[in-house]
Write an enzyme that holds these catalytic residues in place. Structure first.
Site, PDB file in Angstrom:
ATOM      1  N   LYS A 100      42.416  29.409  46.912  1.00  0.00           N
ATOM      2  CA  LYS A 100      41.692  29.983  45.795  1.00  0.00           C
ATOM      3  C   LYS A 100      40.116  30.185  45.798  1.00  0.00           C
ATOM      4  O   LYS A 100      39.562  29.627  46.702  1.00  0.00           O
ATOM      5  CB  LYS A 100      41.921  28.738  44.502  1.00  0.00           C
ATOM      6  CG  LYS A 100      41.731  29.321  43.165  1.00  0.00           C
ATOM      7  CD  LYS A 100      41.792  28.025  42.169  1.00  0.00           C
ATOM      8  CE  LYS A 100      41.470  28.355  40.922  1.00  0.00           C
ATOM      9  NZ  LYS A 100      41.813  26.970  39.877  1.00  0.00           N
ATOM     10  N   SER A 145      44.024  28.373  35.978  1.00  0.00           N
ATOM     11  CA  SER A 145      43.376  29.123  36.501  1.00  0.00           C
ATOM     12  C   SER A 145      43.821  29.662  37.832  1.00  0.00           C
ATOM     13  O   SER A 145      43.228  30.612  38.271  1.00  0.00           O
ATOM     14  CB  SER A 145      41.861  28.888  36.481  1.00  0.00           C
ATOM     15  OG  SER A 145      41.672  27.849  37.246  1.00  0.00           O
ATOM     16  N   SER A 151      45.560  23.645  36.001  1.00  0.00           N
ATOM     17  CA  SER A 151      45.388  25.133  36.594  1.00  0.00           C
ATOM     18  C   SER A 151      46.281  24.974  37.960  1.00  0.00           C
ATOM     19  O   SER A 151      46.188  26.115  38.531  1.00  0.00           O
ATOM     20  CB  SER A 151      43.891  25.242  36.886  1.00  0.00           C
ATOM     21  OG  SER A 151      43.136  25.402  35.908  1.00  0.00           O
TER      22      SER A 151
END
Length: 593
Positions: free
Chosen positions: A205, A281, A305
């Site tokens: 990420k 996210s 997330s």
């Protein structure tokens, strides 16, 4: 509540508890209307008036400023002293040992790998390749990491020419992927692979440091004020195991949303339904694993997330106890709640990545007093101990599980869940705006309108909100620890809805939709505000074929119990698993099954 005073926690548990889901009162806006609201709320006078109305409409003022909370603040999860539980189905790991050695121990916990029979092929119409499938293909010479990397690169390029483009990555360097794959191929040729993860494709990420890439956390500017000098601890541990780190995945800007919308880099599409959100996210991490391109990916989780996108994309998502894994080298926007987690297509692969990445930072170990890490034994008798466990039902999804394994299911009481929502948003917001303070005036206008509006709201949280939220945090910890005296695991839906449609009007300037964001987080909050370990497992599909996830919440440091239960759930629902509409087979060796 009794008047303007919260009752003592023991009295609350003795009384009747009712929970009505709170609908967030805030408009859904995009385009010019959202721009106008952002400009107005960033002004000192109008912003203060507007957010005062929003805070009262959503009962933040009533709960945090107009109610006496008779408990001391708890600024960081503080768990009661726990005795180490001896369970025959566990294997302890030495977190001080090298990651490749932990992976050897983890492999000993897995059942033997055997090819599927014709009967099993008919029963399981779709099955993701496992990391052990890749490793076996490499060892046998049927393919090489370099060949897999070439297919991966072709697939990534193809994904960007789709309509709409998938938008998996924000940073991707094909040459870097090829170089790592070539080194892995040479190790296999010499008979010296570093571990079971050697040659395995894993994505990272954008808020986790991974050389040679910068970390922007979904923004356009963060790399200009924050230099990446070395890998994050979790990334370094996987690199030590020979994993191929494929690039930096797309995400909701600064992690401040649960849909995955990003107006700068494009919004990642859900492989199970394009023009559907992946959840956020960790949006790109979820989509790239669900599409078959990577075996696993790293994400961060401060409000679901890792778990929310895993559920919406039909994956396994593991968030360990706060402090079980090191967050050093990540962009920690919310440092008392944020954990680096793993998204994988199956429990076995999540277990392997978890074994490689675990290990507490010395300060976390000093304050949190973690129990030794362990893994479940998933061999032939792997589910024989499930009958000894008690599950706390906060979801109507356990009858099949109980019937098959004899697990006891109990109803549980968890009071003040509206207060937990309030405590979570205030803690996230206060920590996020504290992170942004050094950069706010110079870089505020470089944020997307969604993030600007969110930060403007957080900027209006008074100090009294933060203190009140931490007082609630202590109460919430008490309620959950009391529940864990009666049950071993709390079971909930991961999300109350499946992947939402991406509205056509949000592609250029994004959107603000606090109602959808808050709804997606409804069941995720305890894992963050209290730092508890959680895992989500795919358990079916809705009427239009979108994945549904079931969440398991465990006692502090009991990741092994969650992995064991998750493996059992996975097996129960394996036959119903569906191939995503967007899927790439980078192994390309069907005979290996």
């Amino acid at each position: 509540m009794a008047g303007n005073t919260l009752r003592p926690v023991d009295e609350v548990l003795d009384g009747a508890v009712a929970y009505t889901p709170q609908v967030i009162e805030a408009p859904r806006l995009s385009g010019f209307a959202m721009k106008m609201l952002v400009w107005m709320t960033e002004s000192r006078l109008f912003g203060r008036l507007f957010f005062s109305h929003v805070f009262r409409a959503n009962k933040l003022i009533q709960i945090l400023d107009e109610t006496h909370i008779p408990d001391a603040p708890m600024y960081f999860p503080d768990y009661p002293a726990a005795n180490e539980v001896e369970v025959a189905a566990w294997k302890q790991l030495d977190e001080q040992s090298d990651p490749p050695l932990r992976l050897i121990a983890a492999l000993d916990c897995l059942p033997p790998r055997t090819p599927l029979t014709q009967e099993q092929r008919a029963k399981y119409p779709f099955r993701y390749w496992t990391m052990r499938d890749f490793a076996e293909a490499y060892r046998s010479g049927k393919t090489t990491p370099s060949e897999v990397a070439e297919r991966f690169i072709e697939a990534v390029e193809d994904s960007e020419h789709r309509s709409p483009p998938m938008r998996y990555f924000v940073w991707f360097d094909a040459k870097h992927v090829k170089d790592q794959a070539a080194a892995s191929t040479e190790r296999f040729a010499q008979g010296t692979p570093l571990s079971i993860l050697d040659g395995i494709l894993i994505a990272v990420k954008d808020d986790i440091d991974c050389l040679p890439y910068p970390s922007r956390a979904g923004t356009t500017w963060l790399h200009k004020v924050r230099e990446v000098k070395k890998d994050a601890v979790c990334v370094a541990r996987l690199r030590q195991c020979g994993a191929i780190l494929t690039g930096k995945t797309n995400m909701h800007e600064l992690g401040m949303g649960t849909t995955g919308n990003n107006e700068h880099h494009g919004t990642t599409q859900n492989p199970h339904g394009v023009n559907r959100y992946t959840g956020g996210s960790s949006s790109g991490s979820a989509a790239i694993v669900a599409s078959g391109l990577c075996s696993a990916a790293f994400g961060t989780d401060a409000g679901g997330s890792v778990r929310i996108p895993s559920a919406l994309c039909g994956l396994v998502g593991l968030k360990a106890t706060l402090g079980r894994t090191s967050s050093i080298g990540s962009v920690e926007v919310c440092w008392t709640m944020e954990t680096i987690g793993v998204l994988a297509s199956n429990v076995e692969d999540a277990t392997l990545v978890y074994a490689a990445m675990l290990g507490s930072h010395q300060l976390d170990a000093f304050f949190l007093r973690p129990l030794p890490p362990a893994l479940p034994l998933l061999g032939n008798e792997k589910f024989s101990h499930l009958g000894n466990l008690k599950l706390g039902r906060y979801a109507e999804a356990l009858e099949l599980f109980s019937d098959k394994y004899g697990t006891e299911v109990k109803e549980i009481v968890l009071p003040e869940l509206k207060e937990m929502q309030t405590a979570h948003v205030v803690t996230v917001g206060s920590e996020a705006i504290s992170f942004m303070r050094p950069y706010y005036e110079e870089w505020r206008t470089h944020l997307g309108y969604d993030a600007r509006l969110t930060m403007a709201m957080f900027k209006n949280f008074p100090a009294s909100f933060y203190i009140g939220a931490q007082r609630l945090r202590r109460r919430l910890m008490y309620y959950h620890m009391e529940a864990f005296k009666k049950v071993d695991v709390i079971v909930t839906p991961t999300t109350p809805l499946t992947a939402p449609v991406i509205p056509p009007d949000c592609h250029t300037n994004g959107e603000t939709d606090l109602r959808t964001n808050g709804s997606l987080m409804r069941y995720a909050l305890a894992g963050n505000i209290l730092g508890l370990p959680c895992i989500t497992v795919p358990v079916g599909y809705d009427a239009v074929g979108l994945p549904i996830g079931l969440q398991l919440i465990g006692r502090p440091w009991q990741e092994a119990t969650l992995l064991l239960l998750a493996s059992a759930l996975e097996e129960l629902f394996a036959a119903s698993r569906k191939r995503p509409r967007v899927f790439y087979d980078v192994l390309c060796k069907p005979s290996l099954l």
